[in-house]
Design an enzyme around this catalytic site. Structure first.
Site, PDB file in Angstrom:
ATOM      1  CG  HIS A 234      -0.207  -0.074   2.534  1.00 36.93           C
ATOM      2  ND1 HIS A 234       0.253   1.046   3.194  1.00 36.93           N
ATOM      3  CD2 HIS A 234       0.139  -1.135   3.295  1.00 36.93           C
ATOM      4  CE1 HIS A 234       0.843   0.679   4.320  1.00 36.93           C
ATOM      5  NE2 HIS A 234       0.796  -0.645   4.410  1.00 36.93           N
ATOM      6  CG  ASP A 235      -0.416   4.298   1.293  1.00 33.13           C
ATOM      7  OD1 ASP A 235      -1.256   5.066   0.799  1.00 33.13           O
ATOM      8  OD2 ASP A 235      -0.657   3.556   2.277  1.00 33.13           O
TER       9      ASP A 235
ATOM     10  N   GLY B 253       5.043  -1.125   2.819  1.00 30.61           N
ATOM     11  CA  GLY B 253       4.225   0.038   2.494  1.00 30.61           C
ATOM     12  C   GLY B 253       5.016   1.329   2.406  1.00 30.61           C
TER      13      GLY B 253
END
Length: 211
Positions: free
Chosen positions: A121-122, A139
């Protein structure tokens, strides 16, 4: 009209370009957008709010746009955006962002993601990258253009890897890597400059010496 195998399941609200090909047993969620020329070979799962760029090809058992692996995530409408002309091989996983991060995971153009590699994520990934088998990002990582990450390498969350860097296989990256750097070791140390990669990309000898 898109070419959709009768065994595939495509949600009504999914946005599918007219020349997309969706192979057997694929599952496409309502938040997906598949742009012109995208090909899903078979058994591909596209979830979440996910944009797949033009002419990207995704191989069997890849799972794209699934929720972030973060305890802070509680179902918010975050996104994954994949660039044009990427090749995403078997069993690759890419997650959407979190509201605690930037809310979106971004993958640039012409990336080559080998089997079982993972984009968390991100993360923000540049163009023309290569992730070898089982290369894994935590992440919030930032990966520059033309970065090559070797097989079984793992990159710690919030780590930055500069453009044209090379990460050797079976390497744990715990800190930032400079552009053009070559990092290797069970826990990565900077070992020099990625001269081989620069030569392959036809950097002038004086440019290599300057780096």
């Amino acid at each position: 009209m898109p070419k959709i195998d009768p065994t595939a399941r495509v949600a009504d609200r999914a946005r599918i370009a007219d020349d997309v090909e969706i192979g057997p047993y694929c599952i496409i969620g309502p938040g997906a957008e598949l742009r012109s020329g995208v090909r899903l070979l078979s058994h591909v799962n596209i979830d979440g709010i996910t944009v797949v760029g033009q002419r990207t090809v995704i191989y069997p058992f890849a799972s794209i746009g699934t929720p972030p692996q973060s305890f802070s995530y509680h179902g918010e409408p975050t996104r994954l955006v994949i660039g044009t002309d990427c090749c995403i091989r078997e069993s690759v996983t890419m997650n959407t962002g979190t509201v605690q991060g930037v809310g979106v995971t971004e993958v640039g153009a012409r990336g080559y993601f080998m089997p079982y590699s993972h984009v968390a994520h991100d993360c923000r990934i540049g163009s023309d990258v290569v992730f070898a088998n089982d290369a894994t990002l935590g992440g919030h990582c930032i990966i520059g253009d033309h970065v090559n990450i070797g097989g079984l390498a793992a990159v710690h969350q919030h780590t930055r890897i500069g453009a044209h860097a090379l990460i050797s296989g079976v390497t744990g990256v715990r800190g930032d890597v400079i552009p053009f750097g070559l990092a290797a070791g069970a826990f990565a140390r900077l070992r020099g400059i990625n001269v081989v990669g620069m030569r392959r990309r036809k950097f002038a000898p004086e440019s290599i010496r300057a780096v």
